[in-house]
Scaffold this active site. Structure first.
Site, mmCIF file in Angstrom:
data_model
loop_
_atom_site.group_PDB
_atom_site.id
_atom_site.type_symbol
_atom_site.label_atom_id
_atom_site.label_comp_id
_atom_site.label_asym_id
_atom_site.label_seq_id
_atom_site.Cartn_x
_atom_site.Cartn_y
_atom_site.Cartn_z
ATOM 1 N N PHE A 122 35.934 31.954 -15.798
ATOM 2 C CA PHE A 122 35.811 32.544 -17.131
ATOM 3 C C PHE A 122 35.964 31.434 -18.157
ATOM 4 O O PHE A 122 36.994 30.747 -18.184
ATOM 5 C CB PHE A 122 36.904 33.604 -17.304
ATOM 6 C CG PHE A 122 36.782 34.431 -18.552
ATOM 7 C CD1 PHE A 122 36.006 35.570 -18.565
ATOM 8 C CD2 PHE A 122 37.468 34.073 -19.705
ATOM 9 C CE1 PHE A 122 35.905 36.354 -19.711
ATOM 10 C CE2 PHE A 122 37.368 34.844 -20.855
ATOM 11 C CZ PHE A 122 36.585 35.988 -20.859
ATOM 12 N N PRO A 127 37.975 23.249 -27.406
ATOM 13 C CA PRO A 127 38.844 22.224 -28.014
ATOM 14 C C PRO A 127 39.340 22.605 -29.404
ATOM 15 O O PRO A 127 40.431 22.216 -29.813
ATOM 16 C CB PRO A 127 37.940 20.988 -28.079
ATOM 17 C CG PRO A 127 36.943 21.192 -26.982
ATOM 18 C CD PRO A 127 36.699 22.669 -26.941
ATOM 19 N N ARG A 242 47.206 39.822 -19.148
ATOM 20 C CA ARG A 242 48.624 39.620 -19.462
ATOM 21 C C ARG A 242 49.533 40.264 -18.417
ATOM 22 O O ARG A 242 50.651 39.788 -18.184
ATOM 23 C CB ARG A 242 48.919 40.144 -20.874
ATOM 24 C CG ARG A 242 48.406 39.188 -21.927
ATOM 25 C CD ARG A 242 48.364 39.758 -23.323
ATOM 26 N NE ARG A 242 47.639 38.799 -24.185
ATOM 27 C CZ ARG A 242 46.876 39.124 -25.208
ATOM 28 N NH1 ARG A 242 46.709 40.394 -25.517
ATOM 29 N NH2 ARG A 242 46.267 38.189 -25.914
ATOM 30 N N GLN A 278 82.605 30.261 -11.266
ATOM 31 C CA GLN A 278 82.152 31.299 -12.194
ATOM 32 C C GLN A 278 80.936 30.850 -13.003
ATOM 33 O O GLN A 278 80.038 31.653 -13.292
ATOM 34 C CB GLN A 278 83.295 31.683 -13.136
ATOM 35 C CG GLN A 278 83.023 32.935 -13.956
ATOM 36 C CD GLN A 278 84.199 33.312 -14.820
ATOM 37 O OE1 GLN A 278 84.549 32.587 -15.747
ATOM 38 N NE2 GLN A 278 84.829 34.443 -14.521
ATOM 39 N N GLU A 362 46.731 33.179 -21.855
ATOM 40 C CA GLU A 362 46.520 34.606 -22.145
ATOM 41 C C GLU A 362 47.176 34.984 -23.470
ATOM 42 O O GLU A 362 47.664 36.103 -23.646
ATOM 43 C CB GLU A 362 47.052 35.488 -21.008
ATOM 44 C CG GLU A 362 46.260 35.412 -19.718
ATOM 45 C CD GLU A 362 44.774 35.655 -19.925
ATOM 46 O OE1 GLU A 362 44.413 36.724 -20.425
ATOM 47 O OE2 GLU A 362 43.977 34.773 -19.584
ATOM 48 N N GLY A 363 47.159 34.058 -24.394
ATOM 49 C CA GLY A 363 47.791 34.232 -25.700
ATOM 50 C C GLY A 363 49.201 33.688 -25.661
ATOM 51 O O GLY A 363 50.017 34.107 -24.835
#
Length: 381
Positions: A122, A127, A242, A278, A362-363
């Site tokens: 895809f 740029p 997403r 811990q 994807e953003g």
């Protein structure tokens, strides 16, 4: 509200987990080091139905739900983020074709992609802009019965490996998102060139490269859907994508937590294993809590998608949260390993590098926050 997995989902998890641990895990470091895509593993994944899991049965798929898909991506990504990313990236293009292509185009490409016989890529990012898809400058000028495409695409997953590409390009001079279309470009077309290979920090070995269209001629029949609707198709695909990236981040985080836990119960300091301290326990507890929360957010988005309900907001929340968790958990996993975590002898070093990209593509997570905020504010305007 049902929180238990179905028998089918449990079976998918068991099958994928066994394959990932027995086949992918032992090659993960080599994929990262050599940056060579394991076509033999890809073929096996196609034969097992991993690459066609959610495809409709008429195209050779299993028509599984998206919770099953998320489970699969998580299990693969626990062992190799590169291979998890490859499967998630494959689905974005595959679903784009299944949802918007003509029957002729579907029959020609979709099933072979699902079987792992054909690789597709895809091409959207340029740029001049990544998250701002509306700023795409690549042009596909209609001429007679063909399009002539000119433009550069970068960060193309499978760019070096694909047999065909989905190009998002402008087919007219309208500004913004108007006038953008989606077009199939076969690798054999003159004018299509494989540009430089991207030197990536993480998720290496999946042929990520630049793609150059230089007076590349394709027939008009390669147009996907309607001319001028490419942006709309891409946005719908990104919502779906997403979920995949959130699941990838979840797998990286879960894998890092498992590695950190194993190390903590074995490593001794001051006369006892460091798991007794811990400070270490709190890091493990925080990681497990946040991973569980991320998983539920992802499953919610999957559920809504499978019900045919809007899920843009939920996918953005899941991607935002899961990727931030992955970055935090892998950082602490390296910390728990101490100096050893900074070496390539332990997989947490690779996981740490791999996690960063989940906050970017994807953003970016800043874009996800914009999506979430807009969904929130529109109810008050």
């Amino acid at each position: 509200m049902q929180f238990n997995l179905t028998e089918e989902q449990e079976m998918i998890r068991k099958t994928v987990r066994e394959f990932a641990q027995e086949v992918i895990a032992e090659r993960a470091s080599d994929i990262d080091e050599t940056e060579k895509f394991p076509k033999d593993i890809w073929k096996q994944m196609g034969e097992l139905g991993f690459l066609s899991l959610t495809l409709p049965k008429e195209y050779g798929g299993m028509a599984a739900d998206h919770v099953s898909y998320s489970i699969m991506i998580e299990e693969i990504s626990k062992c190799s983020a590169s291979m998890g990313n490859a499967v998630a990236g494959n689905k974005i293009g595959q679903d784009f074709m299944a949802n918007f292509a003509s029957e002729v185009q579907k029959n020609k490409y979709v099933e072979s992609v699902g079987k792992g016989e054909t690789i597709m890529a895809f091409t959207a990012t340029e740029p001049s802009g990544g998250s701002d898809v509306s700023a795409i400058q690549t042009k596909a000028v209609p001429k007679d019965d063909k399009f002539i495409i000119n433009g550069n695409k970068i960060f193309v997953t499978f760019g070096e490996l694909a047999e065909f590409y989905l190009a998002i390009a402008r087919t007219n001079d309208q500004s913004g998102h108007k006038g953008m279309s989606a077009i199939i470009v076969e690798r054999s077309r003159s004018g299509l060139k494989i540009g430089k290979k991207e030197k990536l920090m993480g998720v290496r070995g999946i042929g990520t490269s630049e793609i150059i269209y230089e007076d590349c001629e394709v027939p008009a029949e390669n147009l996907i859907g309607n001319e001028g609707e490419g942006f709309k198709y891409a946005m719908k695909s990104f919502d779906n994508g997403r979920i995949g990236i959130a699941s990838l981040a979840l797998g990286i985080a879960q894998g890092a937590l498992e590695q950190a836990t194993k190390y903590a119960v074995q490593r001794e300091a001051f006369g006892q294993t460091i798991s007794n301290f811990q400070g270490i326990q709190f890091m493990l507890a925080d990681a497990e809590s946040k991973i569980e929360a991320a998983r539920l957010l992802i499953y919610q988005a999957c559920y809504l998608k499978d019900q045919g309900l809007p899920y843009t907001r939920e996918a953005a929340i899941a991607k935002l949260y899961a990727s931030d968790v992955a970055e935090e958990v892998t950082t602490n996993a390296v910390q728990i390993h101490g100096g050893f975590g900074y070496t390539k002898d332990y997989p947490v070093e690779r996981m740490y590098r791999d996690s960063k990209i989940t906050q970017i593509y994807e953003g970016t997570n800043q874009i996800q926050r914009m999506i979430i905020a807009r969904n929130r504010l529109k109810n008050y305007q």
